[in-house]
Scaffold this motif. Structure first.
Motif, PDB file in Angstrom:
ATOM      1  N   SER A  49      58.165 117.264  18.764  1.00 32.75           N
ATOM      2  CA  SER A  49      57.330 116.077  18.955  1.00 32.75           C
ATOM      3  C   SER A  49      58.157 114.800  18.842  1.00 32.75           C
ATOM      4  N   GLU A  50      59.148 114.818  17.978  1.00 30.37           N
ATOM      5  CA  GLU A  50      59.929 113.610  17.761  1.00 30.37           C
ATOM      6  C   GLU A  50      61.216 113.572  18.573  1.00 30.37           C
ATOM      7  N   LEU A  95      49.305 116.971  13.577  1.00 28.96           N
ATOM      8  CA  LEU A  95      50.466 117.841  13.741  1.00 28.96           C
ATOM      9  C   LEU A  95      51.736 117.037  13.939  1.00 28.96           C
ATOM     10  N   ARG A  96      51.605 115.983  14.739  1.00 23.98           N
ATOM     11  CA  ARG A  96      52.791 115.174  14.998  1.00 23.98           C
ATOM     12  C   ARG A  96      53.225 114.390  13.772  1.00 23.98           C
ATOM     13  N   ALA A  97      52.274 114.046  12.936  1.00 25.38           N
ATOM     14  CA  ALA A  97      52.611 113.261  11.743  1.00 25.38           C
ATOM     15  C   ALA A  97      53.410 114.104  10.749  1.00 25.38           C
ATOM     16  N   ALA A  98      52.922 115.290  10.470  1.00 21.02           N
ATOM     17  CA  ALA A  98      53.592 116.153   9.496  1.00 21.02           C
ATOM     18  C   ALA A  98      53.059 117.562   9.621  1.00 21.02           C
ATOM     19  N   ARG A  99      53.959 118.513   9.665  1.00 21.68           N
ATOM     20  CA  ARG A  99      53.547 119.916   9.751  1.00 21.68           C
ATOM     21  C   ARG A  99      54.649 120.791   9.173  1.00 21.68           C
ATOM     22  N   GLY A 139      57.777 117.329  12.250  1.00 23.10           N
ATOM     23  CA  GLY A 139      56.926 116.196  12.591  1.00 23.10           C
ATOM     24  C   GLY A 139      57.556 114.896  12.105  1.00 23.10           C
ATOM     25  N   HIS A 140      56.799 113.836  12.151  1.00 17.39           N
ATOM     26  CA  HIS A 140      57.322 112.528  11.786  1.00 17.39           C
ATOM     27  C   HIS A 140      57.889 112.552  10.374  1.00 17.39           C
ATOM     28  N   LEU A 141      57.163 113.184   9.483  1.00 19.10           N
ATOM     29  CA  LEU A 141      57.621 113.251   8.097  1.00 19.10           C
ATOM     30  C   LEU A 141      58.948 113.995   7.973  1.00 19.10           C
TER      31      LEU A 141
END
Lengths: 235, 235
Positions: free
Chosen positions: A183-184, A108-112, A120-122
């Motif tokens: 998250s970010e 989820l934190r990487a990309a959502r 997210g990060h993306l």
DNA sequence: AAAATGTTTCGGCCAGGGCCGAAGCATCGC
DNA sequence: GCGATGCTTCGGCCCTGGCCGAAACATTTT
């Protein structure tokens, strides 16, 4: 003022753990059935049914019956923005424990997706890249697509379908909305432009949903494009 | 994800009628004492005390003790935006009864502060006038101050204190945020620019607060200026 | 028709939490 | 110091509302 009662009712609807879980699951803009929502909320279908009735009566959800299923979705973008803003405050408040991150959380934190755009990060990396390239400008409150940005989107085949507003003659610039990422803790691209970009990434197969969750995975094709087009190196 | 519990907690805090009333009263950005808040919420001081403790612990309010008084205010602009967005959804939902309007409501609908900017009929009229004059451009998601708008604000002596962002060299345009008005159902000017404008109107004596409420009255001086500067004829 | 699946209604259980009165601290003014 | 004022803590009342099991309803499948 009479609106106070309505205010409390809406907030209260979102304030129950079970209902909050359902709303959370619906944050990606898709429609889910009552049973699916019961499962994510950790309650039985009959309890979920009651909650869904309330949420619908309260104007937070809309239902669409299809055969023996009932698909529930967020009633409007305004509801999505409300949920976003609550998450915002909750994220500010909650930085107590270093937050245990399960495997689900990692994805989820990487990309959502966040209702209709990328987070997210993306999502943050994309926004950063666009800002760095001078394709958009962002403040905490608002954003704008520059000439070079408009050209980029045009080149990608993304139709921003310029908002005409009241008068049909509007030639004005393309505005967009920033959305602080929980998250970010940095803004990503939301609003009309963010939605168009997210839609494009999905339809081009650059990203795809993981299972039935809001988390998305970047495909090989996506990695190549994010690198070549935006200069983003995926981890 | 652990954030779900925090989300529900925040929403639940706003979802109690008594607490909602207090938050509502604090929406103009000023700080109020516990007893004042108890009165507006229609509860006894000891009950209010409990609520205020919860709201503070939940990160929605911050307190500042001053002598034997405790001044409570919204903890951050993010909280104000959250409340705005909830009112938004509540307003969409609630158009049931033609809304009985008491004398208080009349004043509120005419002109009020919304955390740090102007709302109500006056707020919307100002935004409309600025758009019509080409001083700002607005969409549902974002807004921008044009060159002529920047000149206007400069002439009025309003310092927009250009947001420098991360790099000090930012020469970019001034962005602003629209905020859908719950009484007018049309956008008014919020964000940095809206706050600066509101502050200017108050300090110049164009408007002033009625009693201790969020409602504001337009002074004679204000009427003259709104007419001459923005072309707004007051009712 | 009968069985399977998705959803809702009903009834009863139970805990959480809002409310107030009374009493305890803290602070100010005299 | 003393009393007044603002605020909080404590204790107990009460009722809203979430929960589930059982059963009814609806729709599709066999």
């Amino acid at each position: 003022m009479a609106s106070n009662a309505a205010f409390a009712e809406v907030a209260n609807l979102a304030g129950d753990p079970a209902r909050a879980g359902m709303l959370h699951a619906l944050m990606d803009g898709r429609a889910l059935t009552a049973t699916e929502l019961a499962r994510v909320a950790g309650i039985t279908p009959q309890t979920a049914s009651g909650h869904l009735l309330q949420l619908t009566a309260g104007g937070l959800l809309s239902v669409e019956k299809q055969g023996r299923h009932r698909y529930h979705r967020l009633a409007s973008p305004a509801v999505a923005r409300m949920l976003e803003s609550i998450m915002q405050v909750a994220a500010d408040t909650a930085p107590r424990k270093k937050t245990f991150v399960g495997p689900r959380d990692v994805a989820l934190r990487a990309a959502r997706t966040c209702y209709d755009h990328l987070a997210g990060h993306l999502g943050v990396a994309l926004a950063d890249a666009l800002v760095k390239r001078g394709d958009i400008e962002l403040t905490a409150d608002a954003g704008i697509v520059t000439k070079s940005g408009a050209a980029l989107f045009d080149r990608l085949g993304i139709d921003l379908g310029i908002d005409l507003g009241a008068s049909g003659k509007r030639k004005g610039r393309m505005l967009c909305r920033p959305c602080l990422d929980w998250s970010e803790r940095r803004p990503h691209l939301a609003g009309h432009v963010g939605a168009a970009l997210c839609k494009h990434c999905l339809s081009e197969g650059w990203i795809k949903h993981i299972d039935g969750t809001r988390a998305v995975a970047v495909t090989v094709k996506g990695q190549r494009n994010f690198r070549d087009v935006f200069g983003i190196a995926m981890v």
